[in-house]
Design an enzyme around this catalytic site. Structure first.
Site, PDB file in Angstrom:
ATOM      1  N   HIS A  87       3.237   9.325  -6.427  1.00 32.30           N
ATOM      2  CA  HIS A  87       4.005  10.510  -6.059  1.00 32.30           C
ATOM      3  C   HIS A  87       5.381  10.558  -8.429  1.00 32.30           C
ATOM      4  O   HIS A  87       4.563  11.202  -8.322  1.00 32.30           O
ATOM      5  CB  HIS A  87       5.178  10.111  -5.645  1.00 32.30           C
ATOM      6  CG  HIS A  87       5.015  11.767  -5.088  1.00 32.30           C
ATOM      7  ND1 HIS A  87       6.950  12.045  -4.259  1.00 32.30           N
ATOM      8  CD2 HIS A  87       5.991  12.868  -5.517  1.00 32.30           C
ATOM      9  CE1 HIS A  87       7.586  12.562  -3.736  1.00 32.30           C
ATOM     10  NE2 HIS A  87       6.727  13.603  -4.809  1.00 32.30           N
ATOM     11  N   HIS A 106       1.302   4.818  -2.490  1.00 28.89           N
ATOM     12  CA  HIS A 106       1.563   6.465  -3.326  1.00 28.89           C
ATOM     13  C   HIS A 106       3.326   6.409  -3.324  1.00 28.89           C
ATOM     14  O   HIS A 106       3.345   7.471  -4.282  1.00 28.89           O
ATOM     15  CB  HIS A 106       1.904   6.902  -1.012  1.00 28.89           C
ATOM     16  CG  HIS A 106       0.174   6.422  -0.571  1.00 28.89           C
ATOM     17  ND1 HIS A 106      -0.805   6.633  -1.234  1.00 28.89           N
ATOM     18  CD2 HIS A 106       0.358   5.921   0.469  1.00 28.89           C
ATOM     19  CE1 HIS A 106      -1.534   6.291  -0.102  1.00 28.89           C
ATOM     20  NE2 HIS A 106      -1.230   5.991   1.252  1.00 28.89           N
ATOM     21  N   HIS A 147       0.728  -1.562  -0.082  1.00 30.32           N
ATOM     22  CA  HIS A 147      -0.177   0.268   0.083  1.00 30.32           C
ATOM     23  C   HIS A 147       0.555   1.186   0.500  1.00 30.32           C
ATOM     24  O   HIS A 147       0.848   2.178  -0.702  1.00 30.32           O
ATOM     25  CB  HIS A 147      -0.698   0.374   1.261  1.00 30.32           C
ATOM     26  CG  HIS A 147      -1.855   0.861   1.291  1.00 30.32           C
ATOM     27  ND1 HIS A 147      -2.931   1.253   1.065  1.00 30.32           N
ATOM     28  CD2 HIS A 147      -1.342   2.604   2.244  1.00 30.32           C
ATOM     29  CE1 HIS A 147      -2.867   2.933   1.010  1.00 30.32           C
ATOM     30  NE2 HIS A 147      -2.489   3.607   1.889  1.00 30.32           N
ATOM     31  N   GLU A 148       1.938   1.134   0.817  1.00 29.22           N
ATOM     32  CA  GLU A 148       2.486   2.421   0.894  1.00 29.22           C
ATOM     33  C   GLU A 148       3.293   2.550  -0.270  1.00 29.22           C
ATOM     34  O   GLU A 148       3.841   3.531  -0.981  1.00 29.22           O
ATOM     35  CB  GLU A 148       4.252   2.504   2.080  1.00 29.22           C
ATOM     36  CG  GLU A 148       3.244   2.832   2.979  1.00 29.22           C
ATOM     37  CD  GLU A 148       2.584   3.360   3.766  1.00 29.22           C
ATOM     38  OE1 GLU A 148       2.401   4.371   3.214  1.00 29.22           O
ATOM     39  OE2 GLU A 148       1.239   3.058   5.211  1.00 29.22           O
TER      40      GLU A 148
HETATM   41 ZN   LIG Z   1      -1.898   4.810   2.786  1.00 27.76          ZN
END
Ligand SMILES: [Zn+2]
Length: 231
Positions: A104, A100, A96-97
């Site tokens: 980006h 991100h 999940h991270e």
């Molecule tokens: Zn998150």
């Protein structure tokens, strides 16, 4: 006054429920090892490599569920238990991270809006904390001005939580796809367990949005004088 109490206890109950849900899902599924044997850090590195992301470094940090992606320093930070852990929960959160970090890299619009709004959101959250306190003790502000300030500040907080939703749901969708695609999390029981952790985490963002929306509408109605006669 009744409306305010209902709003206060209602939103508090909602956020307690959401955080209980994420903790219980995590506690349960951090005991379920993924048969692939990868650690969270290994999966994160693999996902970054697959996406050609070379400028994001992976770190471990103290604390429980402290995992996050820091866009300003391009750091992917995992809690120690997820960095070293091989559970389906650890892999889900690590992926999940990475979602991100990929957002980006791809300049995903809602992430850009969210990053741009961080500063003003910090100010708004200070304002909604201090204005009622100052108003209570000093009565420095005319009532109407205080209500207007509160409505605008909660409007900012609400918009911030609103753009957070696509950012979080998209990161989770990317995580599920890559974990299934690479076989890091096996289809069936493992995938379902991993999904429960990420879906519970998403619920906390929905709860935060609903809460700020509730407060925003409350102050908006006060401001426009459409409040009921429960004063
Ligand atoms: Zn998150």
């Amino acid at each position: 006054m009744m409306t305010m109490l209902l709003l206060f206890f209602g939103t508090m109950a909602l956020s307690l429920y959401a955080s209980w849900k994420v903790r219980s899902a995590y506690n349960r599924y951090s005991q379920v090892p993924a048969s692939s044997g990868y650690t969270g850090a290994e999966v994160a590195q693999r996902i970054l490599d697959l996406n050609g992301i070379r400028d994001v470094s992976i770190h471990s940090t103290h604390g429980h569920l402290t995992d996050h992606y820091d866009p300003s320093n391009r750091r992917l930070v995992l809690s120690e238990e997820n960095y070293h852990g091989t559970s389906v929960a650890a892999l889900g959160i690590a992926a999940h991270e990475c979602g991100h970090a990929i957002q980006h890299q791809q300049l995903y619009a809602p992430l850009k809006w969210r990053m741009a709004a961080v500063g003003i959101t910090g100010i708004a959250s200070q304002i909604v904390m201090w204005v009622p306190l100052i108003g209570l003790f000093g009565g420095f502000f005319p009532y109407k001005l205080a209500i207007t300030i509160m409505a605008v500040s909660f409007g900012i907080l609400m918009l911030f939580q609103l753009v957070t939703l696509p950012v979080e749901f998209d990161a989770t969708a990317r995580a599920k796809k890559v974990l299934a695609g690479t076989g890091a999390v096996a289809a069936g029981t493992e995938f379902k367990a991993m999904s429960k952790v990420l879906d519970a985490a998403a619920l906390t963002y929905v709860a935060a949005f609903v809460s700020t929306l509730g407060y925003f509408l409350y102050y908006l109605l006060q401001m426009t004088g459409m409040r009921g006669n429960d004063e």
